[in-house]
Motif scaffolding. Structure first.
Motif, PDB file in Angstrom:
ATOM      1  N   PRO A   1       2.497  -8.879  -6.221  1.00  0.00           N
ATOM      2  CA  PRO A   1       4.266  -8.853  -5.316  1.00  0.00           C
ATOM      3  C   PRO A   1       4.950 -10.042  -6.120  1.00  0.00           C
ATOM      4  CG  PRO A   1       2.984  -8.163  -3.762  1.00  0.00           C
ATOM      5  CD  PRO A   1       1.787  -8.240  -4.949  1.00  0.00           C
ATOM      6  N   ILE A   2       6.600 -10.066  -6.437  1.00  0.00           N
ATOM      7  CA  ILE A   2       6.626 -11.207  -6.516  1.00  0.00           C
ATOM      8  C   ILE A   2       6.871 -12.339  -5.758  1.00  0.00           C
ATOM      9  CG2 ILE A   2       8.427 -12.530  -7.969  1.00  0.00           C
ATOM     10  CD1 ILE A   2       9.305  -9.819  -9.182  1.00  0.00           C
ATOM     11  N   GLU A   3       5.484 -13.437  -5.521  1.00  0.00           N
ATOM     12  CA  GLU A   3       5.733 -13.744  -4.363  1.00  0.00           C
ATOM     13  C   GLU A   3       7.312 -14.856  -3.707  1.00  0.00           C
ATOM     14  OE1 GLU A   3       4.514 -14.564  -1.529  1.00  0.00           O
ATOM     15  OE2 GLU A   3       3.278 -12.517  -1.470  1.00  0.00           O
ATOM     16  N   ARG A   4       7.306 -15.491  -3.053  1.00  0.00           N
ATOM     17  CA  ARG A   4       7.788 -16.633  -2.724  1.00  0.00           C
ATOM     18  C   ARG A   4       7.430 -17.427  -2.460  1.00  0.00           C
ATOM     19  NH1 ARG A   4      12.264 -13.321  -0.951  1.00  0.00           N
ATOM     20  NH2 ARG A   4      12.237 -12.016  -3.002  1.00  0.00           N
ATOM     21  N   SER A   5       8.154 -19.073  -2.457  1.00  0.00           N
ATOM     22  CA  SER A   5       6.888 -19.956  -2.563  1.00  0.00           C
ATOM     23  C   SER A   5       7.064 -20.113  -1.637  1.00  0.00           C
ATOM     24  CB  SER A   5       7.845 -21.410  -3.050  1.00  0.00           C
ATOM     25  OG  SER A   5       9.463 -21.163  -2.673  1.00  0.00           O
ATOM     26  N   ARG A   6       7.738 -19.839  -0.338  1.00  0.00           N
ATOM     27  CA  ARG A   6       7.943 -20.308   1.161  1.00  0.00           C
ATOM     28  C   ARG A   6       5.972 -19.841   1.678  1.00  0.00           C
ATOM     29  NH1 ARG A   6      12.920 -18.846   0.435  1.00  0.00           N
ATOM     30  NH2 ARG A   6      12.726 -16.729   0.945  1.00  0.00           N
ATOM     31  N   ASN A   7       5.720 -18.291   1.065  1.00  0.00           N
ATOM     32  CA  ASN A   7       4.726 -17.870   2.021  1.00  0.00           C
ATOM     33  C   ASN A   7       3.220 -17.653   0.655  1.00  0.00           C
ATOM     34  OD1 ASN A   7       3.396 -16.008   2.867  1.00  0.00           O
ATOM     35  ND2 ASN A   7       3.246 -14.376   0.929  1.00  0.00           N
ATOM     36  N   LEU A   8       3.785 -18.366  -0.033  1.00  0.00           N
ATOM     37  CA  LEU A   8       2.143 -18.000  -0.421  1.00  0.00           C
ATOM     38  C   LEU A   8       1.753 -20.427  -1.494  1.00  0.00           C
ATOM     39  CD1 LEU A   8      -0.094 -17.472  -2.742  1.00  0.00           C
ATOM     40  CD2 LEU A   8       1.570 -16.821  -4.552  1.00  0.00           C
TER      41      LEU A   8
ATOM     42  N   TYR B   1       4.933   5.517  -8.060  1.00  0.00           N
ATOM     43  CA  TYR B   1       4.580   4.887  -6.982  1.00  0.00           C
ATOM     44  C   TYR B   1       2.966   5.410  -6.296  1.00  0.00           C
ATOM     45  CZ  TYR B   1       3.598   4.740  -1.633  1.00  0.00           C
ATOM     46  OH  TYR B   1       3.180   4.954  -0.810  1.00  0.00           O
ATOM     47  N   CYS B   2       2.261   6.025  -7.396  1.00  0.00           N
ATOM     48  CA  CYS B   2       0.592   5.714  -6.837  1.00  0.00           C
ATOM     49  C   CYS B   2       0.437   4.435  -8.071  1.00  0.00           C
ATOM     50  CB  CYS B   2      -0.693   6.984  -7.534  1.00  0.00           C
ATOM     51  SG  CYS B   2       0.179   8.236  -5.918  1.00  0.00           S
ATOM     52  N   ASP B   3       0.941   4.501  -9.530  1.00  0.00           N
ATOM     53  CA  ASP B   3       0.007   3.373 -10.457  1.00  0.00           C
ATOM     54  C   ASP B   3       0.546   2.282  -9.493  1.00  0.00           C
ATOM     55  OD1 ASP B   3       0.384   2.147 -12.805  1.00  0.00           O
ATOM     56  OD2 ASP B   3       0.056   3.810 -13.251  1.00  0.00           O
ATOM     57  N   PHE B   4       1.591   2.228  -8.895  1.00  0.00           N
ATOM     58  CA  PHE B   4       2.341   0.975  -8.985  1.00  0.00           C
ATOM     59  C   PHE B   4       1.891   0.197  -7.934  1.00  0.00           C
ATOM     60  CE2 PHE B   4       6.141  -2.574  -9.004  1.00  0.00           C
ATOM     61  CZ  PHE B   4       5.355  -3.140  -8.908  1.00  0.00           C
ATOM     62  N   CYS B   5       2.035   0.843  -6.679  1.00  0.00           N
ATOM     63  CA  CYS B   5       1.488   0.833  -4.939  1.00  0.00           C
ATOM     64  C   CYS B   5       0.256   0.934  -5.239  1.00  0.00           C
ATOM     65  CB  CYS B   5       2.021   2.035  -4.104  1.00  0.00           C
ATOM     66  SG  CYS B   5       1.165   1.238  -2.329  1.00  0.00           S
ATOM     67  N   GLY B   6      -1.080   1.435  -6.106  1.00  0.00           N
ATOM     68  CA  GLY B   6      -1.870   1.374  -6.087  1.00  0.00           C
ATOM     69  C   GLY B   6      -2.231  -0.363  -6.937  1.00  0.00           C
TER      70      GLY B   6
ATOM     71  N   ASN C   1       4.134  -4.881  -0.547  1.00  0.00           N
ATOM     72  CA  ASN C   1       5.023  -4.092  -1.619  1.00  0.00           C
ATOM     73  C   ASN C   1       5.567  -3.051  -1.684  1.00  0.00           C
ATOM     74  OD1 ASN C   1       6.688  -5.674  -3.878  1.00  0.00           O
ATOM     75  ND2 ASN C   1       5.276  -5.214  -5.835  1.00  0.00           N
ATOM     76  N   PHE C   2       5.386  -1.856  -0.897  1.00  0.00           N
ATOM     77  CA  PHE C   2       5.010  -0.278  -0.527  1.00  0.00           C
ATOM     78  C   PHE C   2       4.823  -0.189   1.216  1.00  0.00           C
ATOM     79  CE2 PHE C   2       4.968  -1.142  -5.209  1.00  0.00           C
ATOM     80  CZ  PHE C   2       5.611  -0.502  -5.306  1.00  0.00           C
ATOM     81  N   ASN C   3       6.360   0.423   2.200  1.00  0.00           N
ATOM     82  CA  ASN C   3       5.664   0.702   2.750  1.00  0.00           C
ATOM     83  C   ASN C   3       6.028   2.490   3.214  1.00  0.00           C
ATOM     84  OD1 ASN C   3       5.310   1.002   5.144  1.00  0.00           O
ATOM     85  ND2 ASN C   3       7.001   0.063   6.296  1.00  0.00           N
TER      86      ASN C   3
ATOM     87  N   TRP D   1      10.410   0.325  -1.229  1.00  0.00           N
ATOM     88  CA  TRP D   1       9.639   0.677  -2.488  1.00  0.00           C
ATOM     89  C   TRP D   1       9.734  -0.674  -3.596  1.00  0.00           C
ATOM     90  CZ3 TRP D   1       7.905   4.105  -5.823  1.00  0.00           C
ATOM     91  CH2 TRP D   1       7.777   4.226  -6.773  1.00  0.00           C
ATOM     92  N   HIS D   2       8.953  -1.207  -3.311  1.00  0.00           N
ATOM     93  CA  HIS D   2       9.248  -2.488  -4.070  1.00  0.00           C
ATOM     94  C   HIS D   2       9.652  -3.787  -4.004  1.00  0.00           C
ATOM     95  CE1 HIS D   2       9.114  -4.409  -8.604  1.00  0.00           C
ATOM     96  NE2 HIS D   2       8.234  -5.758  -8.372  1.00  0.00           N
ATOM     97  N   ILE D   3       8.768  -4.075  -2.068  1.00  0.00           N
ATOM     98  CA  ILE D   3      10.119  -4.673  -1.496  1.00  0.00           C
ATOM     99  C   ILE D   3       9.696  -6.066  -2.089  1.00  0.00           C
ATOM    100  CG2 ILE D   3       9.690  -5.687   0.701  1.00  0.00           C
ATOM    101  CD1 ILE D   3       7.987  -3.522   1.311  1.00  0.00           C
ATOM    102  N   SER D   4       9.115  -6.631  -2.892  1.00  0.00           N
ATOM    103  CA  SER D   4       9.115  -8.246  -3.267  1.00  0.00           C
ATOM    104  C   SER D   4      10.089  -8.612  -4.800  1.00  0.00           C
ATOM    105  CB  SER D   4       7.601  -8.083  -3.935  1.00  0.00           C
ATOM    106  OG  SER D   4       7.621  -8.025  -4.897  1.00  0.00           O
ATOM    107  N   LEU D   5      10.370  -6.913  -4.828  1.00  0.00           N
ATOM    108  CA  LEU D   5      11.239  -7.379  -5.766  1.00  0.00           C
ATOM    109  C   LEU D   5      13.373  -7.059  -5.445  1.00  0.00           C
ATOM    110  CD1 LEU D   5      12.716  -7.080  -8.871  1.00  0.00           C
ATOM    111  CD2 LEU D   5      12.504  -5.011  -9.621  1.00  0.00           C
TER     112      LEU D   5
END
Lengths: 436, 494
Positions: free
Chosen positions: B170-177, B244-249, B268-270, B285-289
């Motif tokens: 997941p594309i992380e935010r500086s605040r979190n990571l 979905y399985c590829d990316f969520c996996g 990243n997926f819910n 879907w792809h929540i971080s993006l």
């Protein structure tokens, strides 16, 4: 208390790993490539009394019959040949086998010495010569020496990594010993029931060899084999099985002759015996021998080994205490041959089977049938041919062209009567129709 | 290095072991070690591209440091724009140069037929879109004052290159990571087991479902012939699950691996295919993006402020850009546009059905039938859009659509004809059963529960058996090893 908690967690992790390992071992057993186990199980189970091993490619598999060597010469042997094996594969498979048993004599067929590298086809077939050996550091060394690609190494060290794709074929029987194919009754030898003449090849002089300055991979392993044998107190022998082979193969033999001289070992070039007949002995062009050729090669080797030719001698163990299992093994082998000959449905294959000294045949022809030249050649090599005669048409209710009466020569028992019919009435040279 | 490679299965345990062998008090050493491991992980693909991450790291680090020392808002803006221009220039060069040249050639040819524009031989670095967006997001956050400029270069470099999420998020935010990269954590058994379970689910989704599905999808979409339209419908439906399985996996393996190392990455997926509208789908879907585009594109454009027209415009711009982010090809733009358009359409429909506010009723109060209708409608819409995503280009997508509408030939998707496209009957059965299991796990997630609890709440002996069984079944049914081609993760190309 804290330590106990940590220990418990550690044990949990170990339990998961152990249980997974057990699961994978069971699956590995169920999914394994049974061919390798079927061929080598007798060696893995009872190798203690084997004096001679024969090593090499499928040419060895189809040419040296340990059962004939036992029956005719009392020599205990195992055929360690493997399809598509280069000498490097043979070397490492043999080296791994030494952890189980050290024979007195090891005979290496040098066919394949010109092979420059191990290819992907051999990767698939390499399982046949490696899978039965348990994982060990020596096996890791073997695999790393033969295959550079880590994926290939993984495949050979953990066959489950490739055979797990057979999951859809799993049945309950796959997990049970009874679901596995029976082990070989021939100590590694396999009959190649076919006959096809070779393409004539130009003959090169004996001084033409492979590149000695930059030898191909297969050639480099010949001295390694000799050294390995000597380190383990085994007498090494190099051999070349006769066939109409291409010039490059002839160079392999010429090179082996030189290496043998340099390393002071025996080289048996069976081409020099002059027994090879391309019309009858060849299973396929320029490579493999059929049962007729195999019987000749095995006989030649048996003669040499029993006579102590070139100082290489194997004892005759027939009748000796402790070798009873060989008689039992031979009886099983003969019984299986009988069963197989009775189930034969091809005329040509039947003729090839009749080249065995244990069977005899009597031929009755009808409707003016006469064999063609190739068929006649096969009939001529049958050791117990009781006659080839015209039959009474009145005694031919099934309207066949040829009737073959097959006997067991040891018991004189009539095993089966085969009837064949021409595929076309005009051409007697065509293969006959299947037995009806 | 792929997560589904033998190399990673040796690399990751070694990293865990060495990381926790270094005492927690030597946090600098731990950070340096993780940074080295991350660069090694990335440079396994192409050692030279390590310089690319280093460059993006150095530029954004320096720009952020400058921002923290600058008072003038104008100067700050210039610094931020300058920094962004540099990092996006690298992305543009590697990803969009040939796309621009190709379109320039088309334009030129409309004026001067036969004219050609030369192309460059550019190899797209793995994951460039991900780490570029992460670094850019950090710079914007510093500019906005939402996060302080990081002074520790090693920590910042680790933030950009942290190997579990380096190449596909997941594309992380500086605040979190950033705050979690202190590396002072001790080994935590609970993190190990929950992280391990996530990785297991990730591997199940990737090598049992996605890679199996890809055999059929690749065969159908890769066929040079015009196949029956129904086969394309089947293939794109299977692809909807495959991607979905590829990316969520991948995301689950990344999140699980990070968790074992003591870092919590964002979800990243819910359960995206439980979404009852396209808008709901995009929240799952792809929540971080999606949230990246929301925070750094959509909201700066004005978001939903300024009336419906501006709202829809902003939505369309955001999704068209999202499409372009996925790939330098018009079919991705159309895919993004379609997803934006669906939401515009939903907005208009909602306005019509629910009055001026356009607010839908609370999903929690919606009936099952209505929810199901919404879910099916959303899935079909997303499924249709994926034709453009999976096709080899816009022309190919149009060809496939023509086949679907003109020659569906429904008999083609029945057995045994269907088995001619790479997957035999046992594989189809396994694929369908696996998808049923996955959807069941997703429905647990959709109810706000953690599917991992299904295992973690069991007695210890049962848990041990379940862990071992899961590993065994994944290894047995997975597409891995020499008998199959190892499949890369789809999102690596983006």
């Amino acid at each position: 208390m804290k330590m106990n908690g940590k220990l418990k967690k550690f044990i949990c992790v170990l339990a998961v790993i152990a249980l997974t390992a057990v699961n994978l071992a069971v699956l590995n057993y169920a999914l394994r490539d049974d061919y390798a186990y079927s061929r080598y199980q007798p060696f893995m189970d009872h190798s203690e009394d084997i004096d001679v091993v024969f090593i090499g490619s499928s040419r060895v598999v189809n040419s040296v019959n340990p059962m004939q060597l036992w029956h005719d010469y009392g020599i205990t042997s195992y055929n360690f040949g493997n399809s598509a094996f280069g000498i490097e594969n043979s070397y490492w498979s043999f080296r791994l086998s030494l952890r189980h048993h050290i024979p007195k004599i090891a005979v290496l067929d040098v066919f394949g010495a010109s092979r420059p590298e191990t290819d992907k086809l051999q990767l698939g077939l390499a399982h046949n010569g490696l899978d039965m050996y348990p994982l060990s550091l020596e096996k890791v060394r073997a695999v790393r020496a033969i295959y550079a690609d880590p994926a290939d190494q993984l495949e050979l060290l953990f066959p489950f990594s490739v055979f797990h794709n057979r999951w859809s074929g799993l049945t309950l029987a796959s997990f049970l010993p009874s679901g596995k194919p029976p082990v070989t009754d021939t100590n590694g030898f396999e009959f190649f029931y076919a006959r096809e003449g070779s393409v004539p090849q130009p003959q090169i002089p004996e001084n033409e060899t492979l590149d000695r300055d930059n030898p191909p991979l297969g050639c480099r392993y010949i001295p390694e084999f000799i050294d390995l044998c000597r380190e383990n107190g085994i007498t090494p022998v190099l051999m070349f099985i006769p066939h109409e082979v291409e010039p490059e193969r002839q160079r392999e033999a010429n090179t082996a002759r030189l290496i043998a001289k340099e390393k002071d070992v025996v080289f048996w070039d069976l081409r020099e015996d002059g027994f090879f007949n391309d019309l009858t002995d060849s299973a396929d062009p320029n490579t493999h021998l059929n049962p007729i050729g195999a019987a000749k090669v095995t006989g030649a080797l048996g003669e040499r080994l029993s006579a102590g030719a070139d100082g290489i001698s194997a004892a005759d163990h027939r009748g000796e205490a402790g070798y009873e299992r060989w008689d039992a093994l031979y009886d099983t082998y003969r019984q299986n041959l009988k069963t197989a000959i009775c189930a034969e449905d091809s005329y040509e294959r039947l003729l090839l089977r009749l080249a065995d000294d244990g069977f005899g045949a009597y031929f009755l022809t009808f409707q003016g049938y006469e064999p063609g030249p190739e068929e006649q050649a096969l009939i001529d090599v049958i050791p117990h041919n009781y006659g080839f005669e015209s039959g009474n048409e009145a005694e031919n209710p099934e309207n066949c062209d040829l009737r073959v009466y097959v006997y067991d020569t040891e018991t004189s028992e009539e095993l089966k009567i085969f009837s064949f019919r021409r595929m076309t009435s005009e051409d007697t040279n065509l293969p006959l129709n299947e037995n009806e | 290095m792929l997560f589904n490679s033998g190399q990673f299965l040796l690399f990751f345990p070694a990293v865990i072991l060495l990381y926790y062998i270094i005492p927690a008090k030597h946090s600098v050493a731990r950070r340096v070690f993780l940074l080295a491991a991350s660069y090694y992980f990335y440079m396994c693909w192409n050692a030279r591209y390590g310089l690319l991450i280093l460059g993006a790291t150095a530029v954004t680090y320096a720009a952020a440091r400058l921002l923290s020392k600058t008072e003038s808002p104008r100067k700050k803006k210039h610094i931020m724009i300058g920094g962004l221009c540099i990092v996006f220039a690298a992305l543009a060069y590697f990803k969009y140069t040939n796309f621009l040249l190709e379109n320039a050639e088309r334009l030129l040819q409309s004026v001067a037929p036969g004219a050609s524009v030369p192309r460059f031989d550019i190899l797209l670095p793995v994951g460039i879109s991900f780490f570029t967006f992460q670094a850019a997001g950090y710079l914007i956050d510093v500019y906005r004052g939402q996060t302080p400029a990081e002074t520790d270069f090693v920590r910042y470099a680790l933030f950009v290159s942290f190997f579990p999420q380096l190449v596909a998020g997941p594309i992380e935010r500086s605040r979190n990571l950033l705050g979690q990269l202190d590396c002072t954590n001790r080994f935590d058994y609970d993190r190990l087991r929950t992280g391990f379970l996530m990785m297991l689910q990730g591997y199940f989704m990737k090598i049992v479902i996605a890679d199996r599905a890809s055999v059929f999808v690749d065969t159908v979409f890769g066929s040079p012939d015009n196949l029956a339209g129904s086969l394309y419908i089947a293939a794109v439906t299977v692809f909807t699950f495959q991607i979905y399985c590829d990316f969520c996996g991948y995301s689950l393996i990344a999140i699980g691996a990070a968790r074992i190392l003591g870092v919590d990455l964002m979800q990243n997926f819910n359960a995206p295919y439980h979404g009852i509208s396209v808008r709901d789908y995009w929240r799952r879907w792809h929540i971080s993006l999606s949230t990246w585009f929301r925070d750094y594109v959509y909201i700066p454009l004005g978001g939903s402020r300024g009336g419906k027209v501006k709202y829809y415009r902003n939505l369309m711009i955001t999704f068209l850009l999202s499409g372009l982010w996925h790939g330098a090809s018009w079919n991705y733009v159309v895919w993004g546009g379609l997803n934006g358009f669906y939401q515009v359409l939903e907005g208009l429909t909602d306005s019509f059905l629910h009055g001026k506010t356009g607010q839908k009723p609370d999903p929690a109060r919606m009936g099952t039938g209505r929810k199901l209708f919404g879910t099916v409608r959303t899935f079909l819409a997303i499924d249709f859009a994926f034709i453009f995503f999976r096709a080899r280009g816009l022309k190919d997508a149009m060809r496939i659509l023509r086949q679907i509408f003109r020659a569906p030939q429904w008999a083609a998707v029945s057995a045994p004809g269907l088995y001619e496209y790479g997957l035999g009957r046992p594989d189809w059965i396994l694929l369908i059963l696996s998808l049923v299991l996955l959807m069941a796990l997703d429905s647990v997630l959709n109810r706000g529960k953690d599917p991992a609890d299904l295992v973690l709440n069991r007695p210890l002996p049962v848990r041990i058996i379940l862990y071992a069984l899961c590993i065994t079944l994944i290894l047995l049914f997975g597409i891995w090893g020499n008998a199959y081609d190892a499949h890369s993760f789809i999102y690596f190309q983006f």
